[in-house]
Design a protein around this motif. Sequence first.
Motif, PDB file in Angstrom:
ATOM      1  N   VAL A  75     -31.538  18.282 -21.452  1.00  0.00           N
ATOM      2  CA  VAL A  75     -32.257  16.654 -21.330  1.00  0.00           C
ATOM      3  C   VAL A  75     -31.841  15.823 -21.984  1.00  0.00           C
ATOM      4  O   VAL A  75     -32.051  14.671 -22.082  1.00  0.00           O
ATOM      5  N   THR A  76     -31.741  15.896 -23.573  1.00  0.00           N
ATOM      6  CA  THR A  76     -31.153  15.391 -24.501  1.00  0.00           C
ATOM      7  C   THR A  76     -30.024  14.341 -24.341  1.00  0.00           C
ATOM      8  O   THR A  76     -29.718  13.465 -23.849  1.00  0.00           O
ATOM      9  N   ARG A  77     -29.056  15.540 -23.605  1.00  0.00           N
ATOM     10  CA  ARG A  77     -27.511  15.111 -23.919  1.00  0.00           C
ATOM     11  C   ARG A  77     -28.089  14.257 -22.495  1.00  0.00           C
ATOM     12  O   ARG A  77     -27.039  12.932 -22.115  1.00  0.00           O
ATOM     13  N   ALA A  78     -28.474  14.008 -21.576  1.00  0.00           N
ATOM     14  CA  ALA A  78     -28.172  13.827 -19.811  1.00  0.00           C
ATOM     15  C   ALA A  78     -29.136  12.559 -19.981  1.00  0.00           C
ATOM     16  O   ALA A  78     -28.616  11.746 -19.579  1.00  0.00           O
ATOM     17  N   LEU A  79     -29.789  12.365 -21.152  1.00  0.00           N
ATOM     18  CA  LEU A  79     -30.952  10.778 -21.531  1.00  0.00           C
ATOM     19  C   LEU A  79     -30.365  10.463 -22.002  1.00  0.00           C
ATOM     20  O   LEU A  79     -30.689   8.465 -21.781  1.00  0.00           O
ATOM     21  N   ALA A  80     -29.887  10.816 -22.922  1.00  0.00           N
ATOM     22  CA  ALA A  80     -28.876   9.970 -24.692  1.00  0.00           C
ATOM     23  C   ALA A  80     -27.950   9.862 -25.176  1.00  0.00           C
ATOM     24  O   ALA A  80     -27.671   9.837 -25.994  1.00  0.00           O
ATOM     25  N   GLY A  81     -27.246  11.077 -24.564  1.00  0.00           N
ATOM     26  CA  GLY A  81     -25.927  11.633 -24.934  1.00  0.00           C
ATOM     27  C   GLY A  81     -24.851  10.668 -24.498  1.00  0.00           C
ATOM     28  O   GLY A  81     -25.038   9.198 -24.370  1.00  0.00           O
ATOM     29  N   PRO A  82     -23.900  10.469 -25.657  1.00  0.00           N
ATOM     30  CA  PRO A  82     -23.346   9.626 -26.629  1.00  0.00           C
ATOM     31  C   PRO A  82     -22.187   9.034 -25.103  1.00  0.00           C
ATOM     32  O   PRO A  82     -21.524  10.355 -23.831  1.00  0.00           O
ATOM     33  N   GLY A  83     -21.560   8.160 -24.740  1.00  0.00           N
ATOM     34  CA  GLY A  83     -20.683   7.041 -24.057  1.00  0.00           C
ATOM     35  C   GLY A  83     -22.202   6.593 -22.620  1.00  0.00           C
ATOM     36  O   GLY A  83     -21.357   6.591 -21.797  1.00  0.00           O
ATOM     37  N   LEU A  84     -23.142   7.077 -22.969  1.00  0.00           N
ATOM     38  CA  LEU A  84     -23.828   6.490 -21.622  1.00  0.00           C
ATOM     39  C   LEU A  84     -24.394   5.447 -21.547  1.00  0.00           C
ATOM     40  O   LEU A  84     -24.222   5.225 -23.058  1.00  0.00           O
ATOM     41  N   VAL A  85     -24.379   4.383 -20.906  1.00  0.00           N
ATOM     42  CA  VAL A  85     -24.274   3.004 -21.052  1.00  0.00           C
ATOM     43  C   VAL A  85     -25.777   2.664 -21.161  1.00  0.00           C
ATOM     44  O   VAL A  85     -25.546   1.739 -22.362  1.00  0.00           O
ATOM     45  N   ASP A  86     -27.168   2.812 -20.339  1.00  0.00           N
ATOM     46  CA  ASP A  86     -28.191   2.724 -21.213  1.00  0.00           C
ATOM     47  C   ASP A  86     -29.358   4.375 -21.180  1.00  0.00           C
ATOM     48  O   ASP A  86     -30.038   4.310 -20.283  1.00  0.00           O
ATOM     49  N   PRO A  87     -28.846   4.438 -22.855  1.00  0.00           N
ATOM     50  CA  PRO A  87     -29.974   5.594 -23.115  1.00  0.00           C
ATOM     51  C   PRO A  87     -31.205   5.435 -23.780  1.00  0.00           C
ATOM     52  O   PRO A  87     -31.802   3.876 -23.753  1.00  0.00           O
ATOM     53  N   ILE A  88     -32.070   6.832 -22.994  1.00  0.00           N
ATOM     54  CA  ILE A  88     -33.296   6.750 -23.132  1.00  0.00           C
ATOM     55  C   ILE A  88     -33.624   7.225 -24.283  1.00  0.00           C
ATOM     56  O   ILE A  88     -32.836   8.007 -24.892  1.00  0.00           O
ATOM     57  N   ARG A  89     -34.416   6.681 -25.039  1.00  0.00           N
ATOM     58  CA  ARG A  89     -34.794   7.052 -26.513  1.00  0.00           C
ATOM     59  C   ARG A  89     -35.390   9.059 -26.319  1.00  0.00           C
ATOM     60  O   ARG A  89     -36.447   8.448 -25.861  1.00  0.00           O
ATOM     61  N   VAL A  90     -34.767   9.313 -27.221  1.00  0.00           N
ATOM     62  CA  VAL A  90     -35.617  10.972 -27.096  1.00  0.00           C
ATOM     63  C   VAL A  90     -35.704  11.502 -28.294  1.00  0.00           C
ATOM     64  O   VAL A  90     -35.561  11.496 -29.591  1.00  0.00           O
ATOM     65  N   VAL A  91     -36.800  11.782 -28.429  1.00  0.00           N
ATOM     66  CA  VAL A  91     -37.286  12.521 -30.123  1.00  0.00           C
ATOM     67  C   VAL A  91     -37.507  14.199 -29.106  1.00  0.00           C
ATOM     68  O   VAL A  91     -38.782  14.436 -28.094  1.00  0.00           O
ATOM     69  N   VAL A  92     -37.226  15.285 -29.880  1.00  0.00           N
ATOM     70  CA  VAL A  92     -37.238  16.657 -30.032  1.00  0.00           C
ATOM     71  C   VAL A  92     -38.495  16.932 -30.661  1.00  0.00           C
ATOM     72  O   VAL A  92     -38.125  16.997 -31.742  1.00  0.00           O
ATOM     73  N   VAL A  93     -40.111  17.536 -30.039  1.00  0.00           N
ATOM     74  CA  VAL A  93     -41.119  17.973 -30.855  1.00  0.00           C
ATOM     75  C   VAL A  93     -40.578  19.907 -30.265  1.00  0.00           C
ATOM     76  O   VAL A  93     -40.575  19.581 -29.317  1.00  0.00           O
ATOM     77  N   THR A  94     -40.583  20.731 -31.169  1.00  0.00           N
ATOM     78  CA  THR A  94     -40.830  21.696 -31.154  1.00  0.00           C
ATOM     79  C   THR A  94     -41.584  22.570 -32.190  1.00  0.00           C
ATOM     80  O   THR A  94     -41.178  22.530 -33.293  1.00  0.00           O
ATOM     81  N   THR A  95     -41.558  24.083 -31.509  1.00  0.00           N
ATOM     82  CA  THR A  95     -42.046  25.036 -32.725  1.00  0.00           C
ATOM     83  C   THR A  95     -41.082  25.679 -33.605  1.00  0.00           C
ATOM     84  O   THR A  95     -41.433  26.029 -34.733  1.00  0.00           O
ATOM     85  N   PHE A  96     -40.029  25.560 -33.108  1.00  0.00           N
ATOM     86  CA  PHE A  96     -38.242  26.110 -33.498  1.00  0.00           C
ATOM     87  C   PHE A  96     -37.579  25.736 -34.527  1.00  0.00           C
ATOM     88  O   PHE A  96     -37.140  24.817 -34.483  1.00  0.00           O
ATOM     89  N   ASP A  97     -38.114  25.758 -35.694  1.00  0.00           N
ATOM     90  CA  ASP A  97     -37.451  24.930 -37.361  1.00  0.00           C
ATOM     91  C   ASP A  97     -36.052  25.835 -36.957  1.00  0.00           C
ATOM     92  O   ASP A  97     -35.930  26.721 -37.948  1.00  0.00           O
ATOM     93  N   GLN A  98     -35.408  25.523 -36.272  1.00  0.00           N
ATOM     94  CA  GLN A  98     -33.579  26.374 -36.498  1.00  0.00           C
ATOM     95  C   GLN A  98     -32.542  24.945 -36.763  1.00  0.00           C
ATOM     96  O   GLN A  98     -32.634  24.014 -35.694  1.00  0.00           O
TER      97      GLN A  98
END
Length: 230
Positions: A75-98
């Motif tokens: 999802v992050t790559r689709a919305l904010a990935g490198p090369g996108l002309v108009d990326p959306i700001r994404v904050v990843v929130v997770t239980t998994f500290d990896q």
Amino acid sequence: MSGGSDRNGPRTRVLIADDQEMVRTGFRLILGTQPDLEVIGEAADGAECVELARRMRPDVCLVDIRMPRLDGLEVTRALAGPGLVDPIRVVVVTTFDQEDYAYTALRNGACGFLLKDSGSALLIEAVRSAARGDALISPAVTVRLLKHLAGQQPPEAVRHPLSERELDVVRLVAVGRTNQEVCGELFVSLGTVKTHLANIKDKLGIRNRVEIAAWAWDSGLVRDRQTPPA
């Protein structure tokens, strides 16, 4: 600024994506206490998140990692990935500290990485930071990433156009220091720090402080460096 001014001003529009309804409800209630934040939609899986985000154009997306149909990293790559002309700001929130999750999320364009147990204050600040083009990473994640990534590429191999003072700023950003903390450690004004950050982004061709930190990790500039004393 008065509470009325905040309430009447433009609000940051947030989309929440998590497959657990209780989590979405909790985030919505937390963000709803803030007059400058507005939850405009919710998604129960990654594919729905991408569709809603592209249609509604929120200012910030809060995205879980483990979701049906499309995980948060994709999802992050689709919305904010490198090369996108108009990326959306994404904050990843997770239980998994990896470390691999955090690193991949940041490389895919996330402007924040937060653990779900970080607390409401950090969640609110992460959304505000993303909305203003800044970024926030859970401090524990930053330290773990440094340990995981240190030494992957020797510092001698790095070629860059940055000055020594700009490198000082980069190193502090890479270990999670805020602009105000950088001011205190380098004995410079907030305006000077912001100028350095703008110059660093221009010179490296990157968009935000998370990418500055990622560049520092990739280049080995924080190799064997411990978190600076407070």
